[in-house]
Design a protein around this motif. Structure first.
Motif, PDB file in Angstrom:
ATOM      1  N   ARG A 128       0.803  -1.216   0.000  1.00  0.00           N
ATOM      2  CA  ARG A 128       0.000   0.000   0.000  1.00  0.00           C
ATOM      3  C   ARG A 128       0.836   1.265   0.000  1.00  0.00           C
ATOM      4  O   ARG A 128       0.295   2.372  -0.075  1.00  0.00           O
ATOM      5  CB  ARG A 128      -0.955   0.009   1.199  1.00  0.00           C
ATOM      6  CG  ARG A 128      -1.815  -1.235   1.275  1.00  0.00           C
ATOM      7  CD  ARG A 128      -2.951  -1.105   2.255  1.00  0.00           C
ATOM      8  NE  ARG A 128      -4.052  -0.311   1.695  1.00  0.00           N
ATOM      9  CZ  ARG A 128      -5.242  -0.205   2.282  1.00  0.00           C
ATOM     10  NH1 ARG A 128      -5.489  -0.843   3.420  1.00  0.00           N
ATOM     11  NH2 ARG A 128      -6.197   0.526   1.724  1.00  0.00           N
ATOM     12  N   ALA A 129       2.158   1.116   0.107  1.00  0.00           N
ATOM     13  CA  ALA A 129       3.070   2.265   0.133  1.00  0.00           C
ATOM     14  C   ALA A 129       3.956   2.235  -1.106  1.00  0.00           C
ATOM     15  O   ALA A 129       4.757   1.314  -1.273  1.00  0.00           O
ATOM     16  CB  ALA A 129       3.924   2.246   1.396  1.00  0.00           C
ATOM     17  N   THR A 130       3.793   3.217  -1.973  1.00  0.00           N
ATOM     18  CA  THR A 130       4.598   3.266  -3.197  1.00  0.00           C
ATOM     19  C   THR A 130       5.934   3.956  -2.983  1.00  0.00           C
ATOM     20  O   THR A 130       6.821   3.876  -3.834  1.00  0.00           O
ATOM     21  CB  THR A 130       3.830   3.984  -4.316  1.00  0.00           C
ATOM     22  OG1 THR A 130       3.428   5.281  -3.863  1.00  0.00           O
ATOM     23  CG2 THR A 130       2.586   3.189  -4.704  1.00  0.00           C
ATOM     24  N   GLY A 131       6.090   4.620  -1.865  1.00  0.00           N
ATOM     25  CA  GLY A 131       7.342   5.275  -1.551  1.00  0.00           C
ATOM     26  C   GLY A 131       7.234   5.973  -0.210  1.00  0.00           C
ATOM     27  O   GLY A 131       6.136   6.262   0.277  1.00  0.00           O
ATOM     28  N   LEU A 132       8.380   6.211   0.413  1.00  0.00           N
ATOM     29  CA  LEU A 132       8.460   6.928   1.678  1.00  0.00           C
ATOM     30  C   LEU A 132       9.344   8.156   1.501  1.00  0.00           C
ATOM     31  O   LEU A 132      10.440   8.053   0.937  1.00  0.00           O
ATOM     32  CB  LEU A 132       9.058   6.048   2.779  1.00  0.00           C
ATOM     33  CG  LEU A 132       8.324   4.759   3.153  1.00  0.00           C
ATOM     34  CD1 LEU A 132       9.169   3.955   4.144  1.00  0.00           C
ATOM     35  CD2 LEU A 132       6.959   5.067   3.741  1.00  0.00           C
ATOM     36  N   VAL A 133       8.879   9.297   1.985  1.00  0.00           N
ATOM     37  CA  VAL A 133       9.702  10.503   2.047  1.00  0.00           C
ATOM     38  C   VAL A 133       9.741  10.905   3.518  1.00  0.00           C
ATOM     39  O   VAL A 133       8.721  11.278   4.100  1.00  0.00           O
ATOM     40  CB  VAL A 133       9.127  11.633   1.184  1.00  0.00           C
ATOM     41  CG1 VAL A 133       9.959  12.905   1.353  1.00  0.00           C
ATOM     42  CG2 VAL A 133       9.093  11.215  -0.283  1.00  0.00           C
ATOM     43  N   LEU A 134      10.916  10.791   4.129  1.00  0.00           N
ATOM     44  CA  LEU A 134      11.040  10.903   5.573  1.00  0.00           C
ATOM     45  C   LEU A 134      12.042  11.968   5.970  1.00  0.00           C
ATOM     46  O   LEU A 134      13.107  12.107   5.345  1.00  0.00           O
ATOM     47  CB  LEU A 134      11.481   9.559   6.160  1.00  0.00           C
ATOM     48  CG  LEU A 134      10.626   8.341   5.781  1.00  0.00           C
ATOM     49  CD1 LEU A 134      11.296   7.070   6.278  1.00  0.00           C
ATOM     50  CD2 LEU A 134       9.217   8.474   6.346  1.00  0.00           C
ATOM     51  N   GLY A 135      11.716  12.695   7.009  1.00  0.00           N
ATOM     52  CA  GLY A 135      12.631  13.689   7.556  1.00  0.00           C
ATOM     53  C   GLY A 135      13.250  13.205   8.848  1.00  0.00           C
ATOM     54  O   GLY A 135      12.535  12.876   9.796  1.00  0.00           O
ATOM     55  N   ASN A 136      14.574  13.123   8.886  1.00  0.00           N
ATOM     56  CA  ASN A 136      15.324  12.759  10.090  1.00  0.00           C
ATOM     57  C   ASN A 136      14.685  11.590  10.850  1.00  0.00           C
ATOM     58  O   ASN A 136      14.380  11.705  12.047  1.00  0.00           O
ATOM     59  CB  ASN A 136      15.438  13.963  11.039  1.00  0.00           C
ATOM     60  CG  ASN A 136      16.209  15.112  10.442  1.00  0.00           C
ATOM     61  OD1 ASN A 136      16.282  15.259   9.226  1.00  0.00           O
ATOM     62  ND2 ASN A 136      16.796  15.950  11.282  1.00  0.00           N
ATOM     63  N   PRO A 137      14.454  10.439  10.199  1.00  0.00           N
ATOM     64  CA  PRO A 137      13.726   9.361  10.862  1.00  0.00           C
ATOM     65  C   PRO A 137      14.549   8.644  11.925  1.00  0.00           C
ATOM     66  O   PRO A 137      15.733   8.373  11.738  1.00  0.00           O
ATOM     67  CB  PRO A 137      13.395   8.406   9.711  1.00  0.00           C
ATOM     68  CG  PRO A 137      14.519   8.610   8.735  1.00  0.00           C
ATOM     69  CD  PRO A 137      14.850  10.077   8.819  1.00  0.00           C
ATOM     70  N   MET A 138      13.901   8.335  13.032  1.00  0.00           N
ATOM     71  CA  MET A 138      14.538   7.487  14.025  1.00  0.00           C
ATOM     72  C   MET A 138      14.454   6.031  13.578  1.00  0.00           C
ATOM     73  O   MET A 138      13.522   5.638  12.885  1.00  0.00           O
ATOM     74  CB  MET A 138      13.864   7.649  15.378  1.00  0.00           C
ATOM     75  CG  MET A 138      14.241   8.937  16.095  1.00  0.00           C
ATOM     76  SD  MET A 138      16.016   9.059  16.420  1.00  0.00           S
ATOM     77  CE  MET A 138      16.280   7.668  17.498  1.00  0.00           C
ATOM     78  N   HIS A 139      15.439   5.229  13.986  1.00  0.00           N
ATOM     79  CA  HIS A 139      15.495   3.826  13.585  1.00  0.00           C
ATOM     80  C   HIS A 139      16.324   3.079  14.625  1.00  0.00           C
ATOM     81  O   HIS A 139      17.107   3.689  15.382  1.00  0.00           O
ATOM     82  CB  HIS A 139      16.115   3.704  12.179  1.00  0.00           C
ATOM     83  CG  HIS A 139      17.454   4.367  12.064  1.00  0.00           C
ATOM     84  ND1 HIS A 139      18.643   3.671  12.165  1.00  0.00           N
ATOM     85  CD2 HIS A 139      17.796   5.666  11.882  1.00  0.00           C
ATOM     86  CE1 HIS A 139      19.659   4.521  12.043  1.00  0.00           C
ATOM     87  NE2 HIS A 139      19.177   5.730  11.866  1.00  0.00           N
ATOM     88  N   PRO A 140      16.183   1.760  14.720  1.00  0.00           N
ATOM     89  CA  PRO A 140      16.838   1.013  15.799  1.00  0.00           C
ATOM     90  C   PRO A 140      18.353   1.162  15.855  1.00  0.00           C
ATOM     91  O   PRO A 140      18.934   1.160  16.943  1.00  0.00           O
ATOM     92  CB  PRO A 140      16.430  -0.438  15.505  1.00  0.00           C
ATOM     93  CG  PRO A 140      15.131  -0.321  14.792  1.00  0.00           C
ATOM     94  CD  PRO A 140      15.251   0.906  13.944  1.00  0.00           C
ATOM     95  N   ALA A 141      19.008   1.301  14.701  1.00  0.00           N
ATOM     96  CA  ALA A 141      20.467   1.397  14.717  1.00  0.00           C
ATOM     97  C   ALA A 141      20.970   2.660  15.402  1.00  0.00           C
ATOM     98  O   ALA A 141      22.119   2.723  15.841  1.00  0.00           O
ATOM     99  CB  ALA A 141      21.012   1.326  13.291  1.00  0.00           C
ATOM    100  N   SER A 142      20.099   3.680  15.499  1.00  0.00           N
ATOM    101  CA  SER A 142      20.505   4.929  16.143  1.00  0.00           C
ATOM    102  C   SER A 142      20.246   4.922  17.642  1.00  0.00           C
ATOM    103  O   SER A 142      20.582   5.890  18.336  1.00  0.00           O
ATOM    104  CB  SER A 142      19.769   6.118  15.505  1.00  0.00           C
ATOM    105  OG  SER A 142      18.376   6.033  15.738  1.00  0.00           O
ATOM    106  N   ALA A 143      19.668   3.846  18.158  1.00  0.00           N
ATOM    107  CA  ALA A 143      19.308   3.783  19.572  1.00  0.00           C
ATOM    108  C   ALA A 143      20.485   4.065  20.507  1.00  0.00           C
ATOM    109  O   ALA A 143      20.340   4.831  21.463  1.00  0.00           O
ATOM    110  CB  ALA A 143      18.678   2.432  19.895  1.00  0.00           C
ATOM    111  N   PRO A 144      21.669   3.466  20.267  1.00  0.00           N
ATOM    112  CA  PRO A 144      22.777   3.755  21.180  1.00  0.00           C
ATOM    113  C   PRO A 144      23.139   5.237  21.240  1.00  0.00           C
ATOM    114  O   PRO A 144      23.497   5.756  22.292  1.00  0.00           O
ATOM    115  CB  PRO A 144      23.931   2.912  20.606  1.00  0.00           C
ATOM    116  CG  PRO A 144      23.258   1.815  19.861  1.00  0.00           C
ATOM    117  CD  PRO A 144      22.038   2.438  19.272  1.00  0.00           C
ATOM    118  N   LEU A 145      23.030   5.938  20.097  1.00  0.00           N
ATOM    119  CA  LEU A 145      23.357   7.364  20.076  1.00  0.00           C
ATOM    120  C   LEU A 145      22.352   8.166  20.893  1.00  0.00           C
ATOM    121  O   LEU A 145      22.714   9.131  21.574  1.00  0.00           O
ATOM    122  CB  LEU A 145      23.384   7.880  18.642  1.00  0.00           C
ATOM    123  CG  LEU A 145      24.492   7.313  17.746  1.00  0.00           C
ATOM    124  CD1 LEU A 145      24.325   7.806  16.313  1.00  0.00           C
ATOM    125  CD2 LEU A 145      25.864   7.722  18.280  1.00  0.00           C
TER     126      LEU A 145
END
Length: 300
Positions: A128-145
Motif C-alpha cells: 500500500r506504500a509506493t514510496g516513503l519521504v522521511l525527515g530525520n527518521p529514528m530507527h533502531p540502529a541509532s538507539a545507542p546514540l
C-alpha cells in the motif's frame, strides 16, 4: 484546487474531512489536489498544518491527504488509555484512513512521530506504500546514540511528558502552551524565516484547548517515544527491513537528531537515498518544503 499556505487552518479551502476509525474514534484530515495519492503524517508538536507549505507544491500533481494522528489536532474523541496512542494504534488509524477514503496505494510523507508511523505502516503493508519521504527518521540502529550521556539531555521533554505535572503546568493554559511550544520551535528549527508568521499562533490555538496537550503527549506515555524505543531496542531483535523505496531528507542543523543518527539506516531502509540539508533543522516539511516536494515527485 491548490491551496495557499497563508490560509488559516480553519479555512474550508483546505478540504477538511472527518471519519471514524475502527475504534470508533474521530479522525480529522484535510485533502486537496488530484492525481496519485500522497498521505502526510505530522510530528510533535504539530498536526496536519505541518504540511501547509508542502500541499500547494504537490496538489497540481497529487491527491494530498494530511491526517491528524490520534490525539492531535481534530482527532480527539472519547478518553482512551495511553497505549492506544502508540505506534501500533497510529498505524491502525492510517490504515483506517486508507480504507475509508478508498486509497489503494500512496506515497507516505512523515517526520518525527510521522516518520516512525510511516515506516511501521510500510513494514506491515508494503503493497500500500509506493514510496516513503522521511525527515530525520529514528530507527533502531541509532538507539545507542540516543542514549549517549552527552545527548540524552536533548530528550528531557520525553521524561517530563510522563508526569501528570506536565498536564497541570501546561494543559489548557494558552500562555504556558505558547512558552512551551515556542521553546521547541526555537531550539529545533533552523530556518525561522520559512515558518508562516502565524504558524506558532495556529499551533497554540490547537494545543491550548482543554485536554489537547495532554492527549498529544500520550504518544510518549504509550512507550513509543525515542527514549523508550531506544531502551527497548537494546534487548530486542532487529525488526525486518522495509522493502518500500525511501527518500530521506536529513536536516543537519537538527540538535535532536543530528546527521550521525543516519548511520545504520540501511538496516531499516535498504537502498534508501539520503540528502543532507545543511541549513535545515527538525521541522523538515515546514523548513524545506521545496526539497520535500522534489523528493515526493520522484515517486509520483
Amino acid at each position: 484546487m491548490s491551496t495557499r499556505s497563508d490560509l488559516p487552518p480553519d479555512s474550508p479551502l483546505w478540504g477538511h474531512g472527518e471519519l471514524r476509525d475502527s475504534a470508533g474514534q474521530r479522525v480529522h484530515y484535510t485533502r486537496g489536489g488530484s492525481g496519485p495519492t500522497v498521505v502526510c503524517l505530522h510530528g510533535w508538536p504539530g498536526f496536519w498544518i505541518d504540511y501547509r507549505c508542502l500541499r500547494p507544491l504537490l496538489e497540481p500533481d497529487a491527491d494530498v491527504v494530511a491526517i491528524d494522528l490520534r490525539g492531535f489536532g481534530g482527532s480527539m474523541d472519547a478518553e482512551l488509555a495511553a497505549d492506544h496512542f502508540g505506534r501500533a494504534g497510529q498505524v491502525g488509524v492510517v490504515r483506517d484512513v486508507f480504507d475509508a477514503l478508498g486509497i489503494a496505494q500512496a506515497v507516505l510523507v512523515g517526520y518525527d512521530v510521522g516518520s516512525s508511523v510511516a515506516i511501521q505502516f510500510a513494514r506491515e503493508s508494503p503493497e500500500r506504500a509506493t514510496g516513503l519521504v522521511l525527515g530525520n527518521p529514528m530507527h533502531p540502529a541509532s538507539a545507542p546514540l540516543a542514549l549517549e550521556p552527552d545527548h540524552r539531555g536533548e530528550f528531557w521533554y520525553q521524561d517530563f511528558h510522563q508526569l501528570r505535572l506536565a498536564d497541570e503546568l501546561v494543559d489548557g493554559r494558552p500562555e504556558a502552551v505558547l512558552s512551551y511550544l515556542r521553546h521547541f520551535y526555537g531550539h529545533w528549527g533552523h530556518r525561522p524565516a520559512a515558518f508562516h508568521p502565524d504558524h506558532l499562533d495556529d499551533l497554540v490555538r490547537a494545543y491550548a484547548r482543554p485536554d489537547a496537550f495532554s492527549r498529544s503527549v500520550n504518544w510518549y506515555r504509550s512507550g513509543s517515544s525515542t527514549v523508550f524505543a531506544a531502551l527497548a531496542a537494546r534487548d530486542a531483535e532487529f525488526p525486518p527491513p522495509v522493502a518500500v523505496p525511501a527518500s530521506v531528507l536529513w536536516g543537519a542543523a537538527d540538535p535532536l537528531y543530528p546527521p550521525t543518527f543516519a548511520e545504520g539506516l540501511e538496516k531499516t531502509l535498504p537502498g534508501h537515498t539520503l540528502r543532507v540539508l545543511d541549513d535545515v533543522g527538525h521541522f523538515i516539511p515546514l523548513e524545506a518544503p521545496d526539497e520535500t516536494a522534489e523528493a515526493v515527485h520522484r515517486f509520483l
